[in-house]
Motif scaffolding. Structure first.
Motif, short mmCIF file in Angstrom:
data_model
loop_
_atom_site.label_atom_id
_atom_site.label_comp_id
_atom_site.label_asym_id
_atom_site.label_seq_id
_atom_site.Cartn_x
_atom_site.Cartn_y
_atom_site.Cartn_z
N ASN A 1 0.85 -1.20 0.00
CA ASN A 1 0.00 0.00 0.00
C ASN A 1 0.89 1.25 0.00
O ASN A 1 2.12 1.13 -0.09
CB ASN A 1 -0.92 0.01 1.23
N PHE A 2 0.29 2.39 0.10
CA PHE A 2 1.07 3.63 0.16
C PHE A 2 1.94 3.65 1.42
O PHE A 2 1.45 3.41 2.52
CB PHE A 2 0.15 4.85 0.18
N GLU A 3 3.22 3.94 1.24
CA GLU A 3 4.11 4.12 2.36
C GLU A 3 4.09 5.57 2.82
O GLU A 3 3.58 6.45 2.12
CB GLU A 3 5.54 3.73 1.97
N LEU A 4 4.64 5.80 4.00
CA LEU A 4 4.71 7.16 4.52
C LEU A 4 6.00 7.84 4.07
O LEU A 4 7.05 7.21 3.99
CB LEU A 4 4.65 7.16 6.05
N ARG A 5 5.91 9.12 3.76
CA ARG A 5 7.09 9.91 3.44
C ARG A 5 7.80 10.29 4.72
O ARG A 5 7.34 10.01 5.83
CB ARG A 5 6.68 11.17 2.67
N ASP A 6 8.93 10.95 4.57
CA ASP A 6 9.70 11.36 5.74
C ASP A 6 8.94 12.33 6.63
O ASP A 6 9.17 12.40 7.84
CB ASP A 6 11.03 12.01 5.30
N ASP A 7 8.01 13.10 6.02
CA ASP A 7 7.24 14.06 6.82
C ASP A 7 6.00 13.44 7.45
O ASP A 7 5.18 14.12 8.06
CB ASP A 7 6.83 15.27 5.97
N GLY A 8 5.85 12.11 7.32
CA GLY A 8 4.74 11.42 7.94
C GLY A 8 3.48 11.34 7.11
O GLY A 8 2.51 10.70 7.51
N LYS A 9 3.47 11.97 5.94
CA LYS A 9 2.30 11.94 5.07
C LYS A 9 2.41 10.76 4.10
O LYS A 9 3.51 10.39 3.69
CB LYS A 9 2.17 13.25 4.30
N PRO A 10 1.29 10.17 3.71
CA PRO A 10 1.35 9.03 2.78
C PRO A 10 1.78 9.46 1.39
O PRO A 10 1.44 10.56 0.93
CB PRO A 10 -0.08 8.50 2.77
N ARG A 11 2.54 8.60 0.74
CA ARG A 11 2.91 8.87 -0.66
C ARG A 11 1.66 8.78 -1.54
O ARG A 11 0.64 8.23 -1.14
CB ARG A 11 3.95 7.85 -1.13
N THR A 12 1.78 9.29 -2.73
CA THR A 12 0.67 9.24 -3.68
C THR A 12 0.93 8.24 -4.80
O THR A 12 0.16 8.17 -5.76
CB THR A 12 0.42 10.63 -4.29
N GLU A 13 2.01 7.46 -4.70
CA GLU A 13 2.32 6.44 -5.69
C GLU A 13 3.03 5.27 -5.05
O GLU A 13 3.63 5.40 -3.98
CB GLU A 13 3.18 7.03 -6.82
N LEU A 14 2.94 4.12 -5.69
CA LEU A 14 3.69 2.94 -5.27
C LEU A 14 5.01 2.96 -6.00
O LEU A 14 5.07 3.24 -7.20
CB LEU A 14 2.91 1.67 -5.58
N THR A 15 6.09 2.63 -5.31
CA THR A 15 7.44 2.85 -5.83
C THR A 15 8.10 1.56 -6.30
O THR A 15 7.67 0.44 -5.97
CB THR A 15 8.31 3.50 -4.75
N VAL A 16 9.20 1.74 -7.04
CA VAL A 16 9.94 0.60 -7.55
C VAL A 16 10.56 -0.21 -6.41
O VAL A 16 10.64 -1.44 -6.48
CB VAL A 16 11.03 1.08 -8.54
N ASP A 17 10.98 0.46 -5.34
CA ASP A 17 11.55 -0.26 -4.21
C ASP A 17 10.52 -1.20 -3.58
O ASP A 17 10.88 -2.30 -3.14
CB ASP A 17 12.07 0.73 -3.15
N GLN A 18 9.28 -0.78 -3.52
CA GLN A 18 8.23 -1.64 -2.97
C GLN A 18 8.05 -2.90 -3.83
O GLN A 18 7.87 -4.00 -3.30
CB GLN A 18 6.91 -0.89 -2.88
#
Length: 335
Positions: free
Chosen positions: A81-98
């Motif tokens: 699912n969406f991971e959290l960014r460094d500022d604590g807010k959820p990302r808006t995309e799924l990433t290649v690392d995931q």
């Protein structure tokens, strides 16, 4: 778990494939939000991992595997699912690392000796690199793994990924069935009808909106459009207000109202004599109305990117006066 009644056929179809040991490696659950895709995916994953599934295909709910699934600790169930960014807010995309992490995880042997299940949600939020990484996993599937992709907007997935999946479409059910279901959930009468109109027949959204404040917001959007058309409201003021709060939902309601207005005019009858949902008592150019509907949906897409929402709203609302002008007014402007 009780599935929505319009999803029972899809459940039975997958259950039959499971009994024949013919489940696909990758499944795409596609359709608008609110139709029960996520509940379906959870029930399916739970059933596949259950040690003693019931005759109807659902999990027993009492075995060790079921308890681990409910606790969120089953080692063979992976959720992306969406991971959290460094500022604590959820990302808006799924990433290649995931996706790379998922591939590494699925390459391992299932800890309970059965299947490994991956739920990717929302799959249509994968960026380009993530899509390419997942494609490699889909092209070289690990035995005993099932990947379930959940997408509200399946067209945003690459054609190659879609071609690698067995697709199950979730569609809006018949109005009678949806209203019966809403009544069973405690929504009845005029509120149920209003909610169904607001959601374009989507019962899940209708339930959520009937239980919250969304129907009031829809009424406010309709009032704004009426006042803009009457010249008693300024596009700039409305754009500022729409962009500050619930921008996407306001645009969704605006597009839906305009679509219903077009239907009212096309079909005529009592609804048109009452002015339709936007009280446009004189016929307008349906081509222009349809163009504004499309433009509202494009503005929703724009707001997902790095744009100033108030400017995008202003351009859209400034075009509303032209779109809603009666036919003879449009002709006079062109002469």
């Amino acid at each position: 778990m009780i599935l929505a009644p319009w999803n029972v056929d899809a459940w039975n179809s997958l259950g039959e494939r499971r009994r024949r040991d013919a489940l696909p490696h990758a499944i795409l659950l596609a359709g608008p939000a609110g139709l029960g895709k996520r509940e379906f995916a959870d029930a399916f994953a739970h059933a596949l991992l259950c040690e003693s599934p019931r005759a109807n295909g659902f999990a027993c709910g009492i075995c060790r595997a079921c308890k681990l699934v409910v606790a969120g600790t089953h080692p063979d169930l992976v959720r992306v699912n969406f991971e959290l960014r460094d500022d604590g807010k959820p990302r808006t995309e799924l990433t290649v690392d995931q996706m790379r992490t998922l591939s590494e995880r699925l390459a391992l042997t299932a800890q309970f000796g059965g299947a490994q299940i991956a739920l990717i949600d929302p799959a249509d939020a994968m960026n380009h690199a993530a899509s390419n990484a997942l494609l490699k996993t889909l092209e070289e599937p690990t035995p005993g793994t099932i990947i379930v992709l959940i997408a509200d907007h399946p067209s945003r997935l690459s054609a190659t990924i879609r071609s690698r999946c067995q697709r199950i479409d979730f569609r809006v059910p018949e109005t009678k069935l949806a209203l019966q279901w809403l009544t069973a959930q405690g929504v009845d009468g005029r509120q149920a009808t209003d909610a169904m109109n607001a959601s374009d027949g989507n019962p899940g959204l209708a339930l959520a909106w009937a239980q919250g404040e969304s129907l009031k917001l829809r009424g406010a959007v309709a009032q704004d459009l009426r006042e803009l058309n009457a010249g008693v409201a300024a596009a700039f003021d409305v754009a500022q207000r729409w962009s500050r709060e619930e921008a996407d939902l306001r645009l969704r309601f605006a597009a839906s109202l305009v679509q219903q207005q077009g239907r009212a005019q096309a079909h005529g009858g009592a609804m048109l004599s009452a002015g339709g949902p936007l009280a446009l008592t004189r016929a307008v150019d349906l081509v222009k109305l349809t163009a504004w509907f499309d433009r509202a949906n494009r503005t929703r897409d724009l707001l997902r990117g790095p744009v100033r929402p108030e400017l995008a709203m202003l351009e859209l609302l400034a075009a509303w006066a032209v779109a809603a002008a009666p036919n003879h007014d449009v002709q006079q402007r062109s002469t």
